[in-house]
Design an enzyme around this catalytic site. Structure first.
Site, short mmCIF file in Angstrom:
data_model
loop_
_atom_site.label_atom_id
_atom_site.label_comp_id
_atom_site.label_asym_id
_atom_site.label_seq_id
_atom_site.Cartn_x
_atom_site.Cartn_y
_atom_site.Cartn_z
N PRO A 198 -37.41 40.49 15.20
CA PRO A 198 -37.36 41.33 16.39
C PRO A 198 -38.27 40.86 17.53
O PRO A 198 -39.40 40.42 17.29
CB PRO A 198 -37.83 42.70 15.88
CG PRO A 198 -38.54 42.43 14.62
CD PRO A 198 -37.87 41.23 14.02
N ASN A 199 -37.73 40.99 18.71
CA ASN A 199 -38.44 40.73 19.98
C ASN A 199 -38.65 39.25 20.28
O ASN A 199 -39.10 38.89 21.37
CB ASN A 199 -39.78 41.48 20.03
CG ASN A 199 -39.59 42.98 19.90
OD1 ASN A 199 -38.84 43.56 20.66
ND2 ASN A 199 -40.22 43.60 18.91
N ARG A 212 -42.26 37.63 27.12
CA ARG A 212 -42.95 38.63 26.31
C ARG A 212 -44.42 38.23 26.11
O ARG A 212 -44.70 37.19 25.49
CB ARG A 212 -42.27 38.68 24.94
CG ARG A 212 -42.97 39.55 23.94
CD ARG A 212 -42.44 39.32 22.53
NE ARG A 212 -43.11 40.21 21.62
CZ ARG A 212 -43.16 40.05 20.32
NH1 ARG A 212 -42.55 39.02 19.76
NH2 ARG A 212 -43.81 40.91 19.56
N TYR A 234 -48.01 34.73 23.36
CA TYR A 234 -46.94 33.94 22.75
C TYR A 234 -46.54 32.69 23.55
O TYR A 234 -45.69 31.91 23.10
CB TYR A 234 -45.70 34.83 22.54
CG TYR A 234 -45.98 36.00 21.63
CD1 TYR A 234 -46.33 35.79 20.29
CD2 TYR A 234 -45.92 37.32 22.08
CE1 TYR A 234 -46.61 36.85 19.44
CE2 TYR A 234 -46.19 38.39 21.24
CZ TYR A 234 -46.54 38.15 19.92
OH TYR A 234 -46.82 39.19 19.09
N ASN A 292 -39.87 33.54 10.87
CA ASN A 292 -40.78 34.33 11.71
C ASN A 292 -40.15 35.71 11.80
O ASN A 292 -39.25 35.93 12.62
CB ASN A 292 -40.96 33.71 13.10
CG ASN A 292 -41.98 34.51 13.92
OD1 ASN A 292 -42.41 35.59 13.51
ND2 ASN A 292 -42.37 33.98 15.06
N ALA A 294 -42.59 41.62 13.68
CA ALA A 294 -43.32 42.77 13.14
C ALA A 294 -42.86 43.16 11.73
O ALA A 294 -43.62 43.78 10.98
CB ALA A 294 -43.20 43.95 14.08
N ASP A 305 -38.60 41.32 -1.10
CA ASP A 305 -37.68 41.31 -2.24
C ASP A 305 -36.60 40.24 -2.07
O ASP A 305 -36.25 39.54 -3.04
CB ASP A 305 -37.01 42.69 -2.40
CG ASP A 305 -37.96 43.73 -2.99
OD1 ASP A 305 -39.04 43.36 -3.48
OD2 ASP A 305 -37.62 44.94 -2.94
N GLU A 346 -43.47 30.92 6.01
CA GLU A 346 -43.77 31.95 7.01
C GLU A 346 -44.29 31.27 8.28
O GLU A 346 -45.17 30.41 8.21
CB GLU A 346 -44.82 32.89 6.44
CG GLU A 346 -45.27 33.98 7.39
CD GLU A 346 -46.34 34.89 6.80
OE1 GLU A 346 -46.82 34.63 5.68
OE2 GLU A 346 -46.71 35.85 7.49
N HIS A 371 -45.64 31.90 12.42
CA HIS A 371 -46.01 32.77 13.53
C HIS A 371 -46.56 31.93 14.67
O HIS A 371 -47.32 30.98 14.44
CB HIS A 371 -47.09 33.77 13.13
CG HIS A 371 -46.66 34.69 12.04
ND1 HIS A 371 -45.77 35.72 12.24
CD2 HIS A 371 -46.98 34.72 10.72
CE1 HIS A 371 -45.57 36.34 11.09
NE2 HIS A 371 -46.28 35.75 10.15
N ARG A 388 -55.70 39.25 14.82
CA ARG A 388 -55.29 40.30 15.77
C ARG A 388 -55.54 41.69 15.16
O ARG A 388 -56.43 41.84 14.34
CB ARG A 388 -53.83 40.06 16.16
CG ARG A 388 -53.64 38.71 16.87
CD ARG A 388 -52.19 38.45 17.22
NE ARG A 388 -51.68 39.47 18.13
CZ ARG A 388 -50.38 39.64 18.39
NH1 ARG A 388 -49.47 38.85 17.82
NH2 ARG A 388 -49.99 40.58 19.22
N ARG A 391 -51.74 44.01 11.53
CA ARG A 391 -51.02 42.74 11.38
C ARG A 391 -51.60 41.88 10.25
O ARG A 391 -51.14 40.78 9.99
CB ARG A 391 -51.06 41.92 12.68
CG ARG A 391 -50.34 42.56 13.83
CD ARG A 391 -50.35 41.67 15.07
NE ARG A 391 -50.18 42.44 16.27
CZ ARG A 391 -48.98 42.83 16.76
NH1 ARG A 391 -47.87 42.46 16.18
NH2 ARG A 391 -48.92 43.57 17.86
C1 DQA Z 1 -45.43 37.15 15.50
C2 DQA Z 1 -46.67 37.98 15.10
C3 DQA Z 1 -46.27 39.38 14.73
O1 DQA Z 1 -47.42 40.15 14.40
C4 DQA Z 1 -45.57 40.06 15.90
O2 DQA Z 1 -45.13 41.34 15.52
C5 DQA Z 1 -44.46 39.25 16.45
C6 DQA Z 1 -44.67 37.82 16.63
C7 DQA Z 1 -45.83 35.73 15.98
O3 DQA Z 1 -44.98 34.87 16.00
O4 DQA Z 1 -46.99 35.51 16.37
O5 DQA Z 1 -43.42 39.77 16.83
O6 DQA Z 1 -44.60 37.01 14.38
#
Ligand code: DQA
Length: 143
Positions: A10-11, A18, A23, A75, A78, A88, A99, A101, A108, A112
């Site tokens: 998301p986002n 953003r 970011y 990624n 949230a 799962d 993973e 980010h 942060r 998180r």
């Molecule tokens: C994120 C870090 C997450 O905490 C956040 O909710 C994001 C972006 C990152 O790429 O730094 O949406 O995954």
């Protein structure tokens, strides 16, 4: 050629505008383009996707297993910090998940600091901006 899924939650479709102070100013398309170039050099194929929906990420993780993907860069935005369903799925598919980010969530807000994704992932790359993806891709190609 082996395929590596690059799944974004998301986002992340809003990257570029953003919270650029956190970011950066690259869009997800910019990141995807650079990854495609890098993938050619590494001799792998990548499949880059983004969704704002948790269940879609679960479905794509299942698909990674169905198509025999070599690895997944995830990624989860949230959902990283909330989603037992993603944990799962990661445990269920038997495909290594890394993973990713852009920021470093451990530096942060406290909410998180927990990562359900991290509980199932084989590795993590965080805090390097867009380079987090390229370092993760290198690691995935070497698995
Ligand atoms: C994120 C870090 C997450 O905490 C956040 O909710 C994001 C972006 C990152 O790429 O730094 O949406 O995954």
């Amino acid at each position: 050629m082996q395929t590596i899924f690059v799944l974004n939650g998301p986002n992340l479709n809003l990257l570029g505008t953003r919270e650029p102070e956190i970011y950066g100013s690259d869009t997800l398309d910019d990141i995807a383009q650079a990854l495609h170039e890098q993938a050619k050099g590494l001799g792998v194929e990548i499949d880059v996707r983004q969704t704002n929906h948790e269940g879609v990420l679960v479905d794509w993780l299942h698909e990674a297993r169905e198509v025999g993907a070599k690895a997944v860069l995830l990624n989860a935005g949230a959902y990283t910090h909330t989603s037992i369903a993603l944990l799962d799925a990661i445990k269920a598919i038997g495909v290594p998940v890394i993973e990713v980010h852009l920021s470093d969530p451990s530096k942060r807000e406290e909410f998180r600091h927990i990562s359900y994704v991290g509980m199932g992932a084989v590795d993590e790359v965080k805090g390097l901006g867009p380079r987090s993806y390229s370092v993760a891709l290198e690691k995935a190609a070497a698995l």
